[in-house]
Design a protein around this motif. Structure first.
Motif, PDB file in Angstrom:
ATOM      1  N   GLN A  70       0.835  -1.199   0.000  1.00 42.08           N
ATOM      2  CA  GLN A  70       0.000   0.000   0.000  1.00 42.08           C
ATOM      3  C   GLN A  70       0.870   1.249   0.000  1.00 42.08           C
ATOM      4  O   GLN A  70       0.648   2.184  -0.758  1.00 42.08           O
ATOM      5  N   TYR A  76      -1.714   2.109  -2.978  1.00 41.80           N
ATOM      6  CA  TYR A  76      -2.906   1.328  -3.267  1.00 41.80           C
ATOM      7  C   TYR A  76      -3.966   1.535  -2.204  1.00 41.80           C
ATOM      8  O   TYR A  76      -3.659   1.726  -1.033  1.00 41.80           O
ATOM      9  N   SER A  95      -7.435  -0.643  -0.814  1.00 42.44           N
ATOM     10  CA  SER A  95      -7.781  -2.054  -0.763  1.00 42.44           C
ATOM     11  C   SER A  95      -9.285  -2.226  -0.724  1.00 42.44           C
ATOM     12  O   SER A  95      -9.983  -1.439  -0.115  1.00 42.44           O
ATOM     13  N   LEU A 155      -5.902  -5.041  -4.404  1.00 39.73           N
ATOM     14  CA  LEU A 155      -5.224  -3.748  -4.401  1.00 39.73           C
ATOM     15  C   LEU A 155      -5.707  -2.967  -5.604  1.00 39.73           C
ATOM     16  O   LEU A 155      -5.688  -3.463  -6.727  1.00 39.73           O
ATOM     17  N   GLN A 156      -6.137  -1.751  -5.372  1.00 41.25           N
ATOM     18  CA  GLN A 156      -6.572  -0.919  -6.484  1.00 41.25           C
ATOM     19  C   GLN A 156      -5.909   0.443  -6.401  1.00 41.25           C
ATOM     20  O   GLN A 156      -5.557   0.915  -5.322  1.00 41.25           O
ATOM     21  N   ASN A 157      -5.741   1.051  -7.554  1.00 38.29           N
ATOM     22  CA  ASN A 157      -5.138   2.360  -7.675  1.00 38.29           C
ATOM     23  C   ASN A 157      -5.933   3.118  -8.714  1.00 38.29           C
ATOM     24  O   ASN A 157      -6.205   2.592  -9.788  1.00 38.29           O
ATOM     25  N   ARG A 207      -5.486  -3.756  -9.499  1.00 42.53           N
ATOM     26  CA  ARG A 207      -4.088  -3.909  -9.907  1.00 42.53           C
ATOM     27  C   ARG A 207      -3.498  -5.264  -9.536  1.00 42.53           C
ATOM     28  O   ARG A 207      -2.692  -5.813 -10.278  1.00 42.53           O
TER      29      ARG A 207
END
Length: 194
Positions: free
Chosen positions: A91, A96, A98, A108-110, A115
Motif C-alpha cells: 500500500q 494502493y 484495498s 489492491l486498487q489504484n 491492480r
C-alpha cells in the motif's frame, strides 16, 4: 538452489526512491537500479517476506489499461502467510487502496482500477511469492497439455478447499514456476464490486 518463478512488475515513478523504501522496510534490492534496454529503468527486489518482483519505470510511460484477451496475462496475486503486513508494505509502495473480494483475499486498487490481489496462505513455513494469472477460455481442457509439457496440476477447477471456483486451476510449469489458469469474464469484476 534457484527457484523458477514468474516476476510481477510494479510501475513506480522513481525506481531509486522505491528501492530505498524496499530496503528501509526490511526488503532487499537484489539487482539495480539499472537501465533495461528498450524497457526503462528497473530493479529486482524482494519484499520483507522474501517475495521477488521488479520495480519498473517504463520508457514512454505505462501502457493504457485494457481488457486482457484470452491467452494474455490477466493478474498477479501475492500468496502471503502475513497478508496484513504484505498489504501495508505494498500500500505504501504503490499507493494502493484495498477492497476485500472474498474471505482471506484483498484486492489492491489504484485510481479505481484493480491492480493485484493478496491471498492469505496459512503456514509459517510457506514461501511468500507472487503468482501470475493467465486468462484462458477453459482451464480444465488445458490440464492434460500441462502434464504433457512437463508441468504439474496442483488444483483442478472446483477443487479449491476455500471455494468451489470452477473457473481457476493452479499449475506449475516444467521448471516449477506457479501459474493460475483463469476463465475470467468482465462481469466477474462487476459482481465482486457489488
Amino acid at each position: 538452489g534457484g527457484e523458477a518463478l514468474w516476476l510481477a512488475y510494479m510501475s513506480v515513478p522513481n525506481v531509486e526512491k522505491a528501492s530505498t523504501y524496499v530496503e528501509d522496510q526490511g526488503g532487499e534490492v537484489i539487482k539495480g537500479p539499472l537501465a533495461m534496454q528498450h524497457r526503462g529503468t528497473g530493479a529486482l527486489v524482494s519484499d520483507p517476506l522474501g517475495a521477488q518482483f521488479l520495480l519498473l519505470n517504463a520508457l514512454g510511460g505505462d501502457p493504457a489499461d485494457s481488457e486482457p484477451e484470452v491467452g494474455s496475462w490477466l493478474w498477479n496475486e501475492l500468496w502471503s502467510n502475513q497478508p496484513q503486513d504484505s498489504f501495508i508494505f505494498y500500500q505504501n509502495l504503490g499507493r494502493y487502496d484495498s477492497i476485500f473480494g472474498q474471505k482471506d483475499y484483498q484486492i489492491l486498487q489504484n485510481e479505481g482500477k484493480w491492480r493485484a490481489g493478496i491471498r492469505h496462505v496459512p503456514g509459517a513455513e510457506f514461501k511468500v511469492r507472487w503468482v501470475a494469472s493467465i486468462r484462458v477460455a477453459e482451464p480444465a481442457i488445458l490440464l492434460d497439455k500441462v502434464k504433457q509439457l512437463g508441468g504439474k496440476v496442483w488444483v483442478r477447477p472446483g477443487e479449491s478447499v476455500k471455494d468451489d471456483n470452477k473457473n481457476i486451476a493452479v499449475i506449475s510449469d516444467n521448471l516449477g514456476a506457479f501459474l493460475i489458469l483463469h476463465r475470467w469474464q468482465p462481469k466477474d469484476k462487476d459482481l465482486a464490486e457489488e
